[in-house]
Motif scaffolding. Structure first.
Motif, short mmCIF file in Angstrom:
data_model
loop_
_atom_site.label_atom_id
_atom_site.label_comp_id
_atom_site.label_asym_id
_atom_site.label_seq_id
_atom_site.Cartn_x
_atom_site.Cartn_y
_atom_site.Cartn_z
N ILE A 85 0.84 -1.26 0.06
CA ILE A 85 -0.13 0.07 -0.05
C ILE A 85 0.93 1.21 0.11
CG2 ILE A 85 -1.80 1.22 1.26
CD1 ILE A 85 -2.72 -1.37 2.43
N LEU A 86 1.79 1.13 0.89
CA LEU A 86 2.62 2.51 0.99
C LEU A 86 3.61 2.47 -0.41
CD1 LEU A 86 4.08 2.37 4.74
CD2 LEU A 86 2.29 3.93 3.79
N ALA A 87 3.94 1.57 -0.89
CA ALA A 87 4.74 1.66 -2.21
C ALA A 87 3.97 2.18 -3.29
CB ALA A 87 5.27 0.15 -2.44
N LYS A 88 2.81 1.89 -3.49
CA LYS A 88 1.89 2.28 -4.46
C LYS A 88 1.53 3.82 -4.21
CE LYS A 88 -1.52 1.80 -7.64
NZ LYS A 88 -1.25 1.44 -8.99
N LEU A 89 1.54 4.16 -3.13
CA LEU A 89 1.15 5.62 -2.61
C LEU A 89 2.30 6.48 -3.00
CD1 LEU A 89 -0.56 5.57 1.01
CD2 LEU A 89 -1.44 6.08 -1.30
N GLY A 90 3.57 5.91 -2.83
CA GLY A 90 4.90 6.31 -3.45
C GLY A 90 4.71 6.80 -4.79
N ASP A 91 4.47 5.62 -5.52
CA ASP A 91 4.19 5.73 -7.02
C ASP A 91 3.34 7.09 -7.64
OD1 ASP A 91 6.11 3.62 -7.71
OD2 ASP A 91 4.38 1.99 -7.70
N MET A 92 2.50 7.12 -6.63
CA MET A 92 1.13 8.09 -6.97
C MET A 92 1.55 9.41 -6.62
SD MET A 92 -2.11 5.85 -5.84
CE MET A 92 -3.06 7.36 -5.91
#
Length: 507
Positions: A68-75
């Motif tokens: 989840i945090l990694a996806k938020l980092g991509d976003m």
């Protein structure tokens, strides 16, 4: 060191230096508390076995929050999420210093697991910075190697320093636990002022329900494995829990394939350069996360049982230290081998080292020297893979997916480690009845553990042979420097073709 300097968007020595400090503290967190466990047990008024819940809770949290945090980092930018995870880690670490009951300590210990996302986010940020240069893949491999050096050096510092600091503070638990909290607080300011932000793609959305289903599936699987380790194979209901977790991924996969911006892009995972990397992370996680405790207890077992080295805890620390040092060496050698041959070949060689190290335990396990040698060989491969796998995932991922791709290597590694821990606990417990001393297992049980570790690495090596030969290579390859700068069009074309042919057969 050939990191690019003075170029917009480049991977600079300064950036690696700041992130080196971040991973140094990450390693300290992983090693600092180990020598303090007996004192923490006494401080909290619990039993030794109760401490297993802390490890289980942190593994559960990391498996869930890292994607989840990694996806938020991509976003929204990898630095921003790196800062948020650092705030959460710092808060939990300070909480550990000021709490004295089991429940609060358990929650704080679990929340401290947010630091696990640091390395995937750092690798994604580094690759994003180097993407515009055309050499992001090789630069990221080198940078990841240095970050693993920091990680393992920090683990050594933490393991050596934790007990000594505790004695220096007059065995005051609260003051001792404030030291890692101060270190994590400093990390926040190092990231804030020293690390640049990545450039996320605009117009991204968070697939909320996709992450909800993913979380449910991961929670059921990892918690089932944890309960299997704690309750033993006779607890039939844990199998139902794990089966329910696996079944969750069927509707989740169908849902994800219908989304424009899914939580995890399954089409990306089907890429022949991606899925072997993710499976390798899970298979190597068997030994990386699951074999450490069995190795320590094997070395400490009284030889009266027909095996074991009869080593004391301080002597066992030397073996663990040798393993960590060999991991540092492996992390530094991996980018060199990647440049000499290819990243794919280097990954295969690393997995073979892991396999060889553990399989060598089968004939050679009766002397301290043989155990040192086996663990050192396994450590060379493990150290290379810790940084190389997220770097390879970043290189194989499309733009806007680097964070989630690198994070998935951590998630699959965690699942592999949880699976191994549960299986190893059952195997060693089953052999305890045939041992002479009360707490020992059987030699057959330990040899089974080492065989599983070695076989898992061998399977990973086979899978990596399926990766395309020039996967994870730079857009601007290392053979560009062979081309003449001033030449006729005909000669230039010949040189370019010749360099291309050399790159093709480099494997």
């Amino acid at each position: 060191m050939s990191f690019l300097r003075g170029k917009s968007g480049a991977i600079t020595v300064g950036l690696i230096g700041y992130l080196f400090f971040v991973e140094l503290v990450s390693g300290i967190l992983q090693g600092y508390y180990i020598p303090l466990i007996p004192d923490l047990v006494q401080h909290l008024g619990i039993r030794d076995a109760d401490f297993n819940w802390f490890e289980a809770a942190q593994l559960l949290l990391s498996a869930i929050v890292v994607p989840i945090l990694a996806k938020l980092g991509d976003m929204h930018g990898h630095k921003r999420i790196l800062l948020i995870s650092t705030v959460l880690t710092a808060g939990a670490t300070w909480w550990l210093a000021f709490t004295g009951d089991f429940t609060s300590f358990l929650i704080a210990w679990a929340l401290q697991g947010f630091y696990v996302v640091w390395l995937p986010l750092e690798v994604a940020l580094i690759f994003d910075r180097g993407r515009t240069t055309g050499m992001g893949a090789s630069q990221t491999r080198r940078a990841a190697g240095f970050l693993v050096v920091a990680l393992e050096a920090g683990a050594i510092m933490g393991a050596l320093g934790g007990g000594r600091i505790f004695k220096a503070f007059g065995e005051n638990v609260q003051q001792t636990l404030m030291i890692p909290a101060i270190a994590v607080t400093i990390v926040f300011f190092v990231i804030l002022f020293g690390v640049p932000e990545s450039k996320p793609l605009p117009g991204r959305t968070l697939d909320f329900w996709g992450f909800v289903l993913l979380t449910i599936g991961l929670l059921l699987i990892t918690s089932g494995l944890t309960f299997l380790r704690i309750n033993g194979p006779g607890a039939w209901w844990v199998y139902l829990v794990m089966l329910a977790g696996v079944a969750t991924f069927i509707p989740w996969g169908r849902y994800e394939l219908r989304q424009k911006d899914p939580a995890i892009d399954l089409r990306m995972l089907r890429d022949p350069s991606m899925w072997p990397i993710q499976l390798t992370a899970g298979l190597v996680g068997i030994s990386l996360l699951g074999a450490q405790a069995p190795l320590a207890t094997f070395a400490g077992t009284d030889p009266i049982n027909g095996y074991g080295l009869g080593m004391e805890s301080d002597e066992i620390s030397y073996i663990i230290g040798a393993y960590l040092v060999s991991m540092i060496v492996g992390a530094l050698l991996f980018p060199i081998l990647s440049k000499w041959k290819s990243p794919r070949v280097a990954l295969i060689v690393a997995t073979f080292f892991v396999a060889a190290g553990y399989l060598m335990f089968l004939p050679f396990h009766t002397t301290v020297l043989s155990v040192f040698l086996n663990m050192s060989i396994a450590g060379l491969g493990s150290g290379a893979l810790v940084g190389a796998l997220p770097a390879a995932a970043a290189a194989a991922a499309p733009r806007g997916q680097t964070g989630i791709a690198t994070a998935l290597t951590n998630t699959t590694k965690t699942i592999g480690g949880s699976f191994a821990s549960a299986i190893f606990a059952i195997v060693l417990l089953a052999g305890a009845a045939s041992a002479v001393t009360e707490t020992a297992s059987s030699l057959f049980g330990y040899l089974t553990v080492f065989t599983i570790c070695g076989a898992g690495a061998l399977v990973a090596a086979v899978l990596l042979f399926l990766v395309p030969k020039l996967a994870f290579a730079d857009v601007v390859d290392d053979f560009e420097e062979l081309q003449p700068t001033e030449t006729s069009d005909e000669t230039s074309d010949e040189a370019s073709n010749e360099a291309s042919n050399e790159a093709t057969v480099a494997d």
